[in-house]
Design a protein around this motif. Structure first.
Motif, PDB file in Angstrom:
ATOM      1  N   HIS A 309      75.534  42.113  18.749  1.00  0.00           N
ATOM      2  CA  HIS A 309      74.206  42.545  18.335  1.00  0.00           C
ATOM      3  C   HIS A 309      73.562  43.470  19.363  1.00  0.00           C
ATOM      4  CE1 HIS A 309      74.909  38.881  15.952  1.00  0.00           C
ATOM      5  NE2 HIS A 309      74.163  39.463  15.037  1.00  0.00           N
ATOM      6  N   ILE A 312      73.964  47.278  18.843  1.00  0.00           N
ATOM      7  CA  ILE A 312      73.281  47.925  17.722  1.00  0.00           C
ATOM      8  C   ILE A 312      72.017  48.594  18.236  1.00  0.00           C
ATOM      9  CG2 ILE A 312      72.146  47.543  15.509  1.00  0.00           C
ATOM     10  CD1 ILE A 312      74.033  45.222  15.059  1.00  0.00           C
ATOM     11  N   HIS A 316      68.364  47.617  15.074  1.00  0.00           N
ATOM     12  CA  HIS A 316      68.528  47.816  13.632  1.00  0.00           C
ATOM     13  C   HIS A 316      68.774  46.478  12.913  1.00  0.00           C
ATOM     14  CE1 HIS A 316      69.711  50.195  10.088  1.00  0.00           C
ATOM     15  NE2 HIS A 316      70.696  49.337   9.916  1.00  0.00           N
ATOM     16  N   HIS A 318      69.573  45.920   9.564  1.00  0.00           N
ATOM     17  CA  HIS A 318      70.473  45.894   8.409  1.00  0.00           C
ATOM     18  C   HIS A 318      69.784  45.354   7.164  1.00  0.00           C
ATOM     19  CE1 HIS A 318      74.510  47.370   8.205  1.00  0.00           C
ATOM     20  NE2 HIS A 318      74.794  46.994   9.429  1.00  0.00           N
TER      21      HIS A 318
END
Length: 406
Positions: A309, A312, A316, A318
């Motif tokens: 994670h 990212i 973000h 998702h």
């Protein structure tokens, strides 16, 4: 040459070209939309057109501008980081398109025909490029010129534009074939969010029709088509079988409490949890991108998310919903209501009131994006946000014209 004729020709041409060029060219649809925006602004200034005539116009402008407006605070806080406007600016710029079509639309018959033909041609072109990539280039997941996820969402969107318009069209059979073509393109992306959205959107159509004149044949047509395509892919495609098995394994891990073992779906759930915690940390205007990355670092140190994670960017989420909660706080909720649920309510209301197929098509279109947004921040993407804004502006202009006739 008559100027009104030129204006109508331009709007009709755009309605054909945008869906036609959507998936088999690289941003050509965006170019068409940009050119129409430029001409619409020229038209409005030249003829000194009023932006607002009534409450309906105010609601339309709200729907198309709210995504931009709710991101203004973060642009100032994050020292001029204009990435926050990435999706909102495209919806905002579609307001002139609404004004232009609203002012020049004398009879929407030609416009709807152009849109239908563009969807038919675009659906078959998307199928051709999907088949080429999958069978000749050996792609596991087709993507056109996009990410496979985005290609899947847009293919699914074209599919339901086609099937809804087919309920009252002289191109009925071609639109139904276009629905099947776009569904096959969707399946070839292996995008679960788009594939599983098909029965959900079908249920939405059934629910909306239940309140008016429920037509069992409409729903049965869509359901059988989906089931047949699903079964064909399941028994003929190893990639599709692996994707389904992978999904089953992931959900088994999630339901047994082993979220970390579910790389894709479990990873998304943890992203949603971290976004929700970011919202709770700053519930009014959310956290900036750097603040979210720092916050995720703290969550990692506490063992609440994994190292994956941290890679990212911008935290973000998702998910359109969790992304706007984390980045915009309560303003994000207002933004979601304005750009998704307000137009969905308006289009559904006008369909129930008038039984007009354009209202059904518009409501289904927005319902699809509302579902797609659960698993992806799709309205930040260049092509998708431009297409969504363009179609919203077009549907609003059609309904404005219909409202004036009764």
């Amino acid at each position: 040459m008559n100027l009104n004729y030129i204006n109508r020709t331009l709007s009709v041409a755009a309605l054909f070209l945008v869906p036609f060029l959507l998936l088999w060219t690289k941003n050509f649809s965006v170019i068409i939309i940009a050119l129409l925006i430029a001409y619409s602004i020229f038209f409005i200034i030249k003829d000194n057109i009023s932006l607002v005539y009534d409450t309906f116009d105010c609601l339309v402008i709200t729907c198309l501008s709210i995504y931009f407006v709710v991101n203004i605070p973060n642009v100032f806080i994050d020292t001029g980081e204009f990435r926050y406007f990435q999706g909102g600016i495209r919806l905002l710029l579609c307001i002139p398109i609404y004004i232009f079509i609203r002012e020049t639309l004398a009879d929407n018959c030609f416009h709807i025909k152009a849109l239908s033909l563009g969807i038919i041609a675009g659906s078959f072109c998307s199928l051709l490029i999907a088949i080429y990539q999958y069978f000749f280039l050996g792609y596991t997941r087709v993507d056109g010129w996009l990410y496979s996820i985005n290609f899947g969402y847009l293919s699914c969107s074209l599919a339901f534009l086609a099937i809804c318009l087919s309920f009252d069209s002289e191109y009925k059979q071609y639109l139904r074939l276009a629905f099947i073509a776009a569904c096959i393109s969707t399946f070839l992306t292996l995008t679960r969010g788009a594939i599983f959205a098909i029965p959900i959107i079908t249920s939405f159509i059934a629910l909306l029709n239940w309140t008016t004149n429920f037509n069992f044949k409409k729903v049965l047509l869509i359901s059988i088509s989906f089931l047949m395509i699903f079964l064909i892919f399941f028994f003929t495609s190893n990639n599709f079988q692996k994707r389904i098995n992978f999904t089953i394994e992931e959900f088994s891990s999630i339901t047994s409490g082993n979220i970390h073992d579910s790389v894709s779906s479990g990873g998304r759930i943890m992203l949603w949890e971290s976004a929700l915690k970011a919202f709770l940390k700053s519930p009014f205007i959310g956290l900036t991108y750097p603040e979210r990355e720092t916050f995720n670092q703290k969550l990692f140190e506490r063992g609440e998310i994994t190292n994956w994670h941290l890679g990212i960017k911008r935290g973000h989420a998702h998910s359109q919903y969790f992304e706007m909660l984390a980045s915009n706080g309560l303003l994000g909720i207002i933004g979601l209501i304005g750009m998704l649920f307000l137009p969905l309510t308006m289009f559904s209301y006008y369909y129930i009131k008038t039984n007009n197929i354009i209202s059904l098509t518009a409501a289904t279109f927005v319902a699809g994006f509302s579902i797609f947004g659960i698993t992806e921040v799709l309205l930040q993407a260049n092509l998708i946000s431009a297409f969504y804004g363009f179609m919203l502006a077009t549907f609003f202009a059609f309904i404005k014209h219909e409202r004036q006739s009764y």
